[in-house]
Scaffold this motif. Structure first.
Motif, mmCIF file in Angstrom:
data_model
loop_
_atom_site.group_PDB
_atom_site.id
_atom_site.type_symbol
_atom_site.label_atom_id
_atom_site.label_comp_id
_atom_site.label_asym_id
_atom_site.label_seq_id
_atom_site.Cartn_x
_atom_site.Cartn_y
_atom_site.Cartn_z
ATOM 1 N N TYR A 1 1.042 -1.246 0.271
ATOM 2 C CA TYR A 1 0.118 -0.006 0.037
ATOM 3 C C TYR A 1 0.951 0.801 -0.183
ATOM 4 O O TYR A 1 2.157 1.215 0.887
ATOM 5 C CB TYR A 1 -1.411 0.210 0.912
ATOM 6 C CG TYR A 1 -1.915 -1.378 1.791
ATOM 7 C CD1 TYR A 1 -3.083 -1.021 0.620
ATOM 8 C CD2 TYR A 1 -1.506 -2.248 2.360
ATOM 9 C CE1 TYR A 1 -3.801 -1.811 0.749
ATOM 10 C CE2 TYR A 1 -2.718 -3.231 1.799
ATOM 11 C CZ TYR A 1 -4.095 -3.470 1.084
ATOM 12 O OH TYR A 1 -4.960 -4.413 1.553
ATOM 13 N N ASP B 1 -7.304 0.433 -6.372
ATOM 14 C CA ASP B 1 -7.968 1.289 -5.659
ATOM 15 C C ASP B 1 -7.094 2.501 -4.585
ATOM 16 O O ASP B 1 -7.534 2.915 -4.054
ATOM 17 C CB ASP B 1 -8.194 -0.316 -4.483
ATOM 18 C CG ASP B 1 -8.785 -1.324 -5.388
ATOM 19 O OD1 ASP B 1 -9.426 -1.192 -6.099
ATOM 20 O OD2 ASP B 1 -8.237 -2.080 -5.054
ATOM 21 N N THR C 1 -7.832 5.974 -3.110
ATOM 22 C CA THR C 1 -8.953 6.817 -2.819
ATOM 23 C C THR C 1 -9.025 8.125 -3.226
ATOM 24 O O THR C 1 -8.211 8.102 -4.019
ATOM 25 C CB THR C 1 -8.934 6.972 -0.924
ATOM 26 O OG1 THR C 1 -7.671 7.808 -0.438
ATOM 27 C CG2 THR C 1 -8.731 5.814 0.059
ATOM 28 N N GLN C 2 -10.071 8.712 -2.907
ATOM 29 C CA GLN C 2 -10.335 10.497 -3.772
ATOM 30 C C GLN C 2 -9.165 10.715 -4.197
ATOM 31 O O GLN C 2 -7.873 11.057 -3.129
ATOM 32 C CB GLN C 2 -10.951 11.429 -2.129
ATOM 33 C CG GLN C 2 -11.644 12.556 -3.013
ATOM 34 C CD GLN C 2 -12.261 13.015 -1.975
ATOM 35 O OE1 GLN C 2 -12.470 13.282 -0.932
ATOM 36 N NE2 GLN C 2 -12.672 14.258 -2.667
ATOM 37 N N GLY D 1 -4.161 3.983 -1.312
ATOM 38 C CA GLY D 1 -4.692 3.187 -2.403
ATOM 39 C C GLY D 1 -3.086 1.857 -2.312
ATOM 40 O O GLY D 1 -2.257 2.017 -1.523
ATOM 41 N N TRP E 1 -5.522 3.032 4.852
ATOM 42 C CA TRP E 1 -5.959 3.525 3.653
ATOM 43 C C TRP E 1 -7.514 2.311 3.740
ATOM 44 O O TRP E 1 -8.389 2.989 3.030
ATOM 45 C CB TRP E 1 -5.262 1.618 2.329
ATOM 46 C CG TRP E 1 -6.690 1.618 1.492
ATOM 47 C CD1 TRP E 1 -6.202 1.777 -0.411
ATOM 48 C CD2 TRP E 1 -7.087 0.618 1.009
ATOM 49 N NE1 TRP E 1 -7.130 2.139 -1.372
ATOM 50 C CE2 TRP E 1 -7.581 0.687 -0.299
ATOM 51 C CE3 TRP E 1 -7.519 -0.015 1.966
ATOM 52 C CZ2 TRP E 1 -8.900 -0.807 -0.929
ATOM 53 C CZ3 TRP E 1 -8.487 -1.629 1.556
ATOM 54 C CH2 TRP E 1 -8.894 -1.168 -0.075
ATOM 55 N N THR F 1 -11.025 4.726 2.368
ATOM 56 C CA THR F 1 -11.302 4.029 1.677
ATOM 57 C C THR F 1 -12.901 3.750 2.199
ATOM 58 O O THR F 1 -14.535 4.332 1.864
ATOM 59 C CB THR F 1 -11.164 2.679 1.035
ATOM 60 O OG1 THR F 1 -9.911 3.006 1.045
ATOM 61 C CG2 THR F 1 -12.042 2.018 0.516
ATOM 62 N N GLN G 1 -14.619 7.935 2.717
ATOM 63 C CA GLN G 1 -15.137 7.928 1.334
ATOM 64 C C GLN G 1 -16.299 7.188 0.856
ATOM 65 O O GLN G 1 -17.472 7.775 0.184
ATOM 66 C CB GLN G 1 -13.804 7.983 0.427
ATOM 67 C CG GLN G 1 -14.201 8.591 -0.869
ATOM 68 C CD GLN G 1 -13.378 7.871 -2.440
ATOM 69 O OE1 GLN G 1 -11.688 8.267 -1.502
ATOM 70 N NE2 GLN G 1 -13.376 7.405 -2.987
ATOM 71 N N MET G 2 -16.320 6.193 1.194
ATOM 72 C CA MET G 2 -17.600 5.154 0.859
ATOM 73 C C MET G 2 -18.527 5.971 1.602
ATOM 74 O O MET G 2 -19.642 6.170 1.265
ATOM 75 C CB MET G 2 -17.596 4.239 0.603
ATOM 76 C CG MET G 2 -16.434 3.360 -0.575
ATOM 77 S SD MET G 2 -16.749 1.189 -0.542
ATOM 78 C CE MET G 2 -15.578 0.856 1.352
ATOM 79 N N SER H 1 -20.404 -2.064 -0.005
ATOM 80 C CA SER H 1 -18.805 -2.468 -0.219
ATOM 81 C C SER H 1 -18.423 -1.727 1.128
ATOM 82 O O SER H 1 -17.736 -2.839 1.331
ATOM 83 C CB SER H 1 -18.874 -1.084 -1.710
ATOM 84 O OG SER H 1 -18.912 -1.646 -3.078
ATOM 85 N N MET I 1 -16.339 -3.949 3.151
ATOM 86 C CA MET I 1 -14.443 -3.308 3.688
ATOM 87 C C MET I 1 -14.509 -3.760 5.726
ATOM 88 O O MET I 1 -13.578 -3.415 6.580
ATOM 89 C CB MET I 1 -15.175 -1.813 3.669
ATOM 90 C CG MET I 1 -14.064 -1.754 2.243
ATOM 91 S SD MET I 1 -12.613 -1.916 1.588
ATOM 92 C CE MET I 1 -11.919 -0.816 2.715
#
Length: 920
Positions: A268, A486, A488-489, A505, A558, A562, A565-566, A585, A589
């Motif tokens: 990562y 993958d 993130t923003q 990521g 990460w 993530t 953000q989701m 999702s 996670m």
């Protein structure tokens, strides 16, 4: 029996942990010598209280452990109550009761609740609740511990430390609640970028000066706080602890490149981006300030002081305006103006002249602000390189205009159109901070709670300083697509000085030796391109040599970014189908990374799986947790146990009610305020019912009971109908507050939630729940979508009734009614619109004559030296029939009770939901 119940109870109550043979197991944990413990009257000793926190590249892993013993001769509940920062993810909880170990597992929420319900049905379950407390969340459990037995609690959570005002700040709540034989807070910092400084402010108070030690190296630091038992005492002879607050560690890291710092480890990457030495961009800023009645007093004074200081800091290139609102919306200027000295001074004078009153129309205020900014852009009045933003300052929920929070959120989102940012400041303890946080996050901003105290002005200025210096806009992060996935923003609207942007990521380290990032952004004078190159294996040696460093820090960061953000994407999802996909999702996670989110729950079980507990974070943090109990407390009350008989009026179905049936005694021998709002005062000695109405404005707060003798306050805040009828806007009680000063307890009841507050502790139920909250011998009983009963020992009780209306009704709104029996043991000092009649006045009603309508005769009333005309009429008691109500005959006093109540009804207006009133 109520006195034996501790804190929150909502349904099932399991047994205490026992071995299979029925005997309590001996402890297998080695605590060493546990003598010399300082015990409170409850004979509970705290052997040790330990906090260990390790920060690895901004990721903080924190463990809080408490070891306690019950030295009483009887079983009694022991509570583990810690505060976890909002936004942190709880990932583990264990509990050991004399060798019986409970471990945790993360499950999908419905599956966990099903397992919990099955265990509860067998009497083998208890609940752990996470509830809101200011900018923290309470994680609490309570276990009924047999005499002489020991128990160990251990909670683990992790969070990303955010950078604000050029500093990272790690906040740990340290509230052991009693003296600990061994007390320790241990913080280790590992930052591969190198440490600029480490600072520990004296946040726990001068009592602990010189106890904290700091050891700092180039890339590592160690902070230790180990007060002895003598140092913990509030005073040399005190048995209570002075350790009660937040332990804070501040630091910053070295920065060598403007393109940011790339850290790559275990597949990562994390990209920390915080460029410095850039000229600020000009800003267009609209301040939207709540000036409703609840802002009266210190809140408004501090807000004015802060706003005057903030206005002085505007730069010459900035443009600004002011909007203040209560039930109406006013603009200082209808368009943006340059921040010239003369305009700034005019704005300060306008701010100084504000006098708070009335209701709260958040929706219209924010839409007016977005209109001004959108119009300025469409007319070409804004600098293309400028940054536009709205700063909302409010202390309460909407009470006028649009009241539905989701509709307000949708309206603002549609109006802003991703063109600018919304920042929200929530003032005080009663503000719906979660709504402000949602609406700010939804519009590329952030929210902060400001506590209503002497520091309000400073807190507001500090928040403004976080967003007052935009340095970059239209920021885009680019990485090699063939090696990175993958992410993130990767695009951001603005970067503010003193903060930090973090991107993470996955990276294919097997086929890559170097990772390059390219960041493009708009600065004050140019378009910037910033590049960073980092060796993939550069961190391996450093991380593997440090035994305290978290080898999973990149993966956890990460996952943390993530999931957050989701969650934001889910809130903004335009369709139900997309929202469902994002939810799936997030759930996956959460399960993969073993964290409690709004869609998962944590099950805590013993090895035999016959004792089970549930740690559950609600989707809406205001709505409480789960149908469980806070603790393994026996002897659950029945649904109606402890509820006074007058509150359990048995409903008679209307279709079977005899025509001439008179209402039961309990439906007339009670004081009540219901509907619009109609007051009915029952006078027991003369067996008369006296009625009057109060016609006031939305947002106003009326005092119903103010009793300095017992320390009890009951206030009601008015909301307005959706529109006026016959040129009259009806008002109703939308919020009722109870303050029990001697217990330090506050209860707030709205048409959505029921909240109990004890200092920073708070627990919330919704009207969808049926259950009980018990704290300090105060019982709150909630009957789903019907009523709430508050019982204080045998001294007094209250009922609040919920009235629901059709959501699409063009005029009516949901509202509350309150019922108070005259038997309540108020003191002779009691006053208020209802409280003044605790001492019944002499009332004479005579010379009855026919009225204009036969069913409404008139008479002369004499009371308190006043003589006036009253009219016979009918009011309603809604306890048995919340739709039609039960008729109650009464004598109606006109002109808002003038002559019957002391003074004028305006004398009963108070500034806050928990304010005592001054006698008129």
């Amino acid at each position: 029996e109520v006195e034996n119940l501790i804190d929150l109870e909502i349904d099932g109550f399991p047994s205490s942990p026992k071995a299979r043979n029925g005997r309590y197991q001996r402890s297998t944990s080695d605590w060493g010598y546990v003598g010399d413990l300082v015990e409170d009257d409850d004979k509970i000793g705290l052997y040790s209280y330990k906090v260990q926190s390790t920060i690895t590249s901004r990721l903080a892993n924190t463990m809080i452990q408490a070891k306690m013993v019950n030295n009483a001769r009887r079983p009694q509940p022991i509570m583990f109550d810690v505060q976890v920062p909002k936004g942190a993810f709880i990932d583990n909880f264990t509990m050991d009761i004399n060798g019986i170990t409970f471990t945790s597992h993360i499950r999908e929420k419905s599956e966990a609740r099903k397992m919990y319900a099955q265990a509860k049905a067998k009497g083998k379950a208890a609940g752990i609740v996470r509830s809101n407390a200011l900018d923290m969340e309470n994680f609490q459990t309570e276990v009924n511990v047999p005499p002489g037995m020991r128990i160990q609690f251990q909670l683990h959570y992790h969070e990303m430390i955010r950078r604000k005002l050029s500093s990272y700040e790690h906040v740990i709540s340290v509230k052991p609640g009693r003296l600990a034989k061994h007390m320790e807070v241990d913080v280790r910092i590992i930052e591969p970028q190198g440490l600029r400084y480490v600072h520990v402010p004296n946040s726990l108070g001068d009592h602990f000066n010189g106890i904290t030690t700091i050891s700092k190296g180039e890339k590592k630091a160690h902070v230790s706080f180990k007060p002895t038992m003598a140092q913990q005492r509030k005073c040399p002879t005190c048995s209570s602890t002075a350790v009660d607050g937040n332990f804070v560690v501040q630091y910053d890291v070295n920065r060598e490149t403007t393109g940011g710092e790339l850290e790559i480890f275990n597949g990562y990457f994390i990209h920390f981006f915080a460029p410095e030495n850039l000229d600020p961009l000009p800003k267009n800023i609209l301040f939207v300030i709540d000036v409703s009645g609840s802002m009266w007093g210190l809140k408004m004074k501090q807000t004015i002081e802060a706003m005057k200081a903030i206005l002085s800091e505007l730069r010459a290139a900035d443009h600004f305006s002011l909007i203040d609102f209560n039930h109406n919306v006013r603009c200082w200027r209808d368009n943006l103006v340059s921040a010239t000295p003369s305009q700034v001074e005019d704005a300060k004078k306008y701010i100084q002249s504000i006098h708070p009153n009335g209701g709260t129309n958040i929706n219209e205020a924010l839409l007016r602000a977005t209109f001004i900014l959108n119009e300025a852009k469409s007319l070409g009045m804004l600098d293309p390189n400028s940054v536009s933003m709205i700063v909302l300052v409010s202390d309460g929920d909407p009470t006028v205009g649009e009241l539905k929070l989701t509709t307000i959120q949708k309206n603002v989102k549609q109006s802003i159109k991703d063109e600018f940012s919304l920042f929200c400041l929530g003032i005080g303890f009663d503000v719906d901070y979660d709504f402000l946080q949602r609406i700010a996050t939804d519009n590329r901003g952030m929210a902060q709670r400001i506590f209503g105290n002497q520091e309000t002005s400073l807190q507001m200025k500090n928040f403004y300083n976080q967003v007052s210096t935009p340095l970059l806009k239209k920021i885009q992060f680019n990485y090699p697509q063939e090696s990175v996935s993958d992410v993130t923003q990767s695009s951001f609207h603005n970067y503010f000085g003193g903060s930090e942007i973090v991107v993470a990521g996955k990276v294919d380290t097997e086929n890559l030796q170097h990772l390059e990032s390219v960041v493009t952004a708009t600065a004050a004078n140019a378009e910037l391109i910033m590049e960073t190159l980092r060796d993939v294996e550069e961190l391996d040696g450093f991380m593997k040599k440090d035994k305290y460093a978290d080898p999973e820090f990149t993966r956890k960061l990460w996952a943390y970014l993530t999931v957050n953000q989701m969650m934001a994407e889910r809130n903004a999802a335009p369709t139900a189908a997309l929202k469902r996909n994002i939810t799936k999702s997030i759930l996956q996670m959460s399960l993969d990374h073993h964290i409690v989110t709004p869609f998962t729950a944590m099950l805590i079980e013993n090895a035999e799986k016959d004792e089970i507990m549930l740690a559950d974070q609600p989707k809406d943090p205001r709505k409480g947790c789960c149908p469980g109990t806070l603790g393994l407390t026996p002897n659950a009350p029945n649904n109606n146990k402890g509820i006074p008989s007058w509150a359990n009026v048995t409903a008679v179905p209307v279709s079977f009610m005899p025509e001439q049936r008179s209402p039961p005694v309990s439906s007339v021998s009670i004081n009540r305020v219901d509907n619009d709002p109609h007051f009915i005062i029952h006078l027991p000695k003369s067996q008369k019912n006296i009625c009057f109405n109060i016609n006031s404005e939305p947002g106003k707060i009326l005092n119903l009971v103010s009793d300095p003798g017992t320390g009890v306050v009951v206030n009601g805040q008015l909301i307005g109908a959706k529109k006026a009828e016959n040129k009259k806007l009806n008002t109703y009680f939308g919020k009722i507050g109870f303050y029990f000063k001697k217990k330090g307890l506050k209860v707030e009841i709205t048409t959505e939630t029921i909240t109990l507050k004890d200092g920073s502790y708070a627990i919330t139920l919704t009207w969808a729940d049926t259950g009980h909250i018990i704290r300090k011998q105060l019982l709150i009983s909630v009957k789903r979508e019907s009523n709430v009963t508050i019982t204080v020992g045998e001294e007094m009780s209250f009922m609040v009734l919920l009235h629901r209306v059709w959501k699409k009704h063009p005029v009516n709104v949901d509202f509350l009614g309150i019922y108070i029996p005259p038997e309540n043991q108020f003191s002779p000092e009691a006053h208020g619109l209802i409280g003044q009649f605790a001492s019944e006045p002499e009332v004479s009603i005579h010379h009855q004559t026919p009225g204009q309508a036969p069913e409404k005769p008139q008479a002369i009333m004499e009371v308190k030296g006043n003589k006036f005309t009253v009219t016979r009429g009918v009011q309603k008691d809604y306890r048995t029939d919340r739709v039609q109500g039960t008729d109650v005959l009464c004598w109606f006093v006109h002109n808002s009770g003038k002559g019957f109540i002391d003074g004028h009804y305006r004398d009963y207006l108070v500034p806050h939901l928990y304010s005592f009133m001054k006698k008129p």
